[in-house]
Design a protein around this motif. Sequence first.
Motif, PDB file in Angstrom:
ATOM      1  N   THR A 177       3.088  37.959 -30.068  1.00 38.89           N
ATOM      2  CA  THR A 177       2.129  36.449 -30.067  1.00 38.89           C
ATOM      3  C   THR A 177       1.353  36.137 -30.911  1.00 38.89           C
ATOM      4  OG1 THR A 177       3.163  37.176 -27.558  1.00 38.89           O
ATOM      5  CG2 THR A 177       1.532  35.166 -28.161  1.00 38.89           C
TER       6      THR A 177
ATOM      7  N   GLN B 286       9.984  30.809 -30.256  1.00 42.43           N
ATOM      8  CA  GLN B 286      10.765  31.396 -29.583  1.00 42.43           C
ATOM      9  C   GLN B 286      12.257  31.799 -29.232  1.00 42.43           C
ATOM     10  OE1 GLN B 286       8.642  30.389 -25.779  1.00 42.43           O
ATOM     11  NE2 GLN B 286       9.754  31.443 -24.842  1.00 42.43           N
TER      12      GLN B 286
ATOM     13  N   GLN C 274       9.541  39.238 -27.249  1.00 48.16           N
ATOM     14  CA  GLN C 274       9.071  37.137 -26.888  1.00 48.16           C
ATOM     15  C   GLN C 274      10.637  36.934 -26.311  1.00 48.16           C
ATOM     16  OE1 GLN C 274       6.814  35.432 -27.468  1.00 48.16           O
ATOM     17  NE2 GLN C 274       5.875  36.799 -28.415  1.00 48.16           N
TER      18      GLN C 274
END
Length: 407
Positions: free
Chosen positions: A174, A340, A357
């Motif tokens: 992230t 994403q 994710q």
Amino acid sequence: MKKIFEYLKKDGWFKGDKILWIAVIMISLFSLFPVYSASANLEYVVREGTTAGHLVKHALFIVIGLGIMRGIGIFRYEYIGYFSIFFLGAVIVLLILTLFMGSTIGGASAARWIKLGPFSFQPSTFAYLLLIIHICWYLTRKTFREHSVVQNIIWLFLPILIVFGLVFKDNGSTGLIIFGVSMIVMLIGQYPIKQLAIFGGIMTLLVGGFLFLALTTNIFEKTRVHTWKSRVEVFLGIKELNEEERRERDYQVDRAKAAIVHGSFKGVGPGKSALVSSLPQSASDFIFAIIIEEYGFLGGFALIGVYFIILVRIIMIARNIPYFFGKLLSISIGVMIFVQLAINIAVALSMIPVTGQPLPLISYGGTSMLVTYMQLGIVLNISSRIQVLYDEVQEKKQSVQGISDIA
């Protein structure tokens, strides 16, 4: 509350781009089916809740998310940019608090989650969105050429460095996504490439130094650096594992591959997955593999097609909005969603190491879902302002032309 409902009814329940609304609702409703199937893993393997309970919880988040999408339309999107730095500051405080008060959820690091009573959420997800909004606002409030180097460091690079630093230690993937997308947004926002290269070089040195110290010393003991190193080595085939280690480390990937192969072209049918109970994180990180198993490559391509429609509509909205802040913010949100989406699918297809994710609008979970709905709500807000702002620009042009004619 009554006045709010009257306003929504008067202004239209589905304010903004109608095709985008339809695409989001389609994916949201579809998500109920794979989540219902995948939640069997949470009930029978993880021993957490019931399948029906997880479905109801997911449906509740969808309703809340759609409400947030519409609720954001009440405010002018320009205000979101104006107040973004204040909200970002508040979330940074929460990120710092998670270092000391964080909770472990589903085996994740305690520095990722914070609890408020019965609720828990990841501040990093909100920080990511607010950081991107702030970057867009900073780049368009004044042209970057009017800012001094010191101003750029304080108001642009420092927030990126702070958010990245607080997130990266316990959630490397992230953190890297936040940094990468921030750089892309600044590039799209026409920030000088030379300064971006310098900042990127400094960040690379800082990350390299952190990794070196974490791997060779005990200065950073409570980090996941060794886990990241092991995952990358296994993925690249650098590290040789014995049979037991290979089964343990490759289990998720092997189960995901098996689910995809089992689904073939047409799939085995909704709710008929044979691997859902044996695939860890089947309701979140690897839910795309379950979708392929149950709906086949045909269903997977159809789903990607709907995502593609969302991204195309975002680009069209960015193209039509007359002011640069709206253009940059729309494109930036499109980049966030696309990155994403691409990472989740790439992990399911074993193209990159496991990153954790979720699949936008589909994966089971609260924080990520709600933030995605917020992103799309902002885009819908921008789309609803296109005609108003276009008329405003035309009036300004006519006013200037009138003054010119008089002169």
